[in-house]
Design a protein around this motif. Structure first.
Motif, PDB file in Angstrom:
ATOM      1  N   PHE A   5     -10.214  37.778 -10.721  1.00 47.09           N
ATOM      2  CA  PHE A   5      -9.822  38.661 -11.824  1.00 47.09           C
ATOM      3  C   PHE A   5     -10.483  38.135 -13.101  1.00 47.09           C
ATOM      4  N   THR A   8      -7.676  41.093 -17.147  1.00 48.65           N
ATOM      5  CA  THR A   8      -6.516  41.858 -16.686  1.00 48.65           C
ATOM      6  C   THR A   8      -5.822  42.588 -17.832  1.00 48.65           C
ATOM      7  N   VAL A  38     -13.115  42.928 -12.276  1.00 51.36           N
ATOM      8  CA  VAL A  38     -12.982  42.002 -11.157  1.00 51.36           C
ATOM      9  C   VAL A  38     -14.359  41.673 -10.589  1.00 51.36           C
ATOM     10  N   TYR A 169      -9.092  48.523  -5.196  1.00 54.23           N
ATOM     11  CA  TYR A 169      -8.982  48.296  -6.637  1.00 54.23           C
ATOM     12  C   TYR A 169      -8.884  49.643  -7.336  1.00 54.23           C
ATOM     13  N   THR A 224      -2.684  45.059 -12.865  1.00 54.60           N
ATOM     14  CA  THR A 224      -3.688  44.699 -13.865  1.00 54.60           C
ATOM     15  C   THR A 224      -3.673  45.741 -14.976  1.00 54.60           C
TER      16      THR A 224
END
Length: 255
Positions: A5, A8, A38, A169, A224
């Protein structure tokens, strides 16, 4: 597969410039969030999802010296405005592959015209890219992996999420059709946005994000695109189901 990550936070990051909100003043490093992105790595492949204004800092912090490409979810500034900082990669590797909806490619050409110029008129210090259009229903071949685009809505704006094998994601989501949910069912790890406690017109709030996890049923989920209005990382984390966590900058997960 390893997921890092890189950021975030929401569009302003945390802390917000000039804010005296308690979360912005927190000493917990998990409450300090760069703009959302990411890094996805497997075998010898390395891809970044989104390239926001913190891209340079994120690449330095993560020790990244080579990338195979950048996938863009959509054209908002917090997801695109670091594109000029691909220059060190370009100087070593040549044109960097970028993957985005046709609309987003058009926006990038408008914002960074010098990057997309070819031939004798190109400024010698400018980077270059290879454009690849992302089309819903058409998987991407990235290295030796088939990556599935997932169509979601950010209020009225179309956004792409991506499924890399057992990892999905989805950021800047407000709504998602059932046929798109089917594309990510069965994933072991899900990342989805959870902006704040109160409802928001274009992002999932915490309650809606938890409902999304229930619809998809991953083994683990990470939230996130978090704003200071969600609260302190430590306090919010304690309220979540056992298999759901707040992501934080520099967190790595192995899949």
């Amino acid at each position: 597969m390893r997921i890092t990550f890189l950021g975030t936070g929401t569009s302003q990051g945390i802390p917000i410039i000039g804010s005296d909100h308690p979360v912005c003043l927190s000493d917990d490093p998990r409450d300090k969030r760069l703009r959302v992105s990411v890094l996805v790595e497997w075998e010898d492949y390395c891809y970044v999802v989104d390239c926001g204004p913190d891209f340079r800092q994120q690449m330095l912090r993560a020790g990244v010296s080579r990338i195979d490409g950048i996938l863009f979810t959509h054209e908002h500034a917090d997801h695109t405005m670091g594109l000029d900082d691909i220059r060190p990669f370009f100087f070593r590797q040549g044109d960097i592959p970028i993957y985005a909806h046709q609309r987003v490619l058009g926006e990038l050409r408008r914002r960074f015209p010098y990057i997309f110029i070819n031939g004798k008129d190109k400024y010698p210090g400018a980077p270059g890219v290879q454009e690849h259009e992302v089309v819903n229903g058409r998987p991407l071949k990235l290295g030796n992996m088939e990556v599935i685009p997932v169509n979601v809505m950010h209020n009225r704006l179309q956004v792409f999420g991506f499924r890399f094998g057992d990892f999905a994601y989805l950021t800047d989501v407000k709504t998602i059709a059932e046929e798109e949910i089917e594309k990510v069912k069965g994933v072991k790890y899900l990342v989805v946005n959870a902006l704040r406690i109160k409802p928001h017109p274009s992002h999932l709030n915490l309650e809606e994000a938890l409902q999304m996890v229930e619809r998809i049923k991953p083994e683990k989920a990470y939230f996130t695109h978090i704003s200071h209005l969600l609260g302190f990382h430590e306090k919010v984390e304690k309220t979540l189901p056992e298999n759901v966590h707040l992501a934080y900058d520099n967190l790595q997960i192995e899949i």
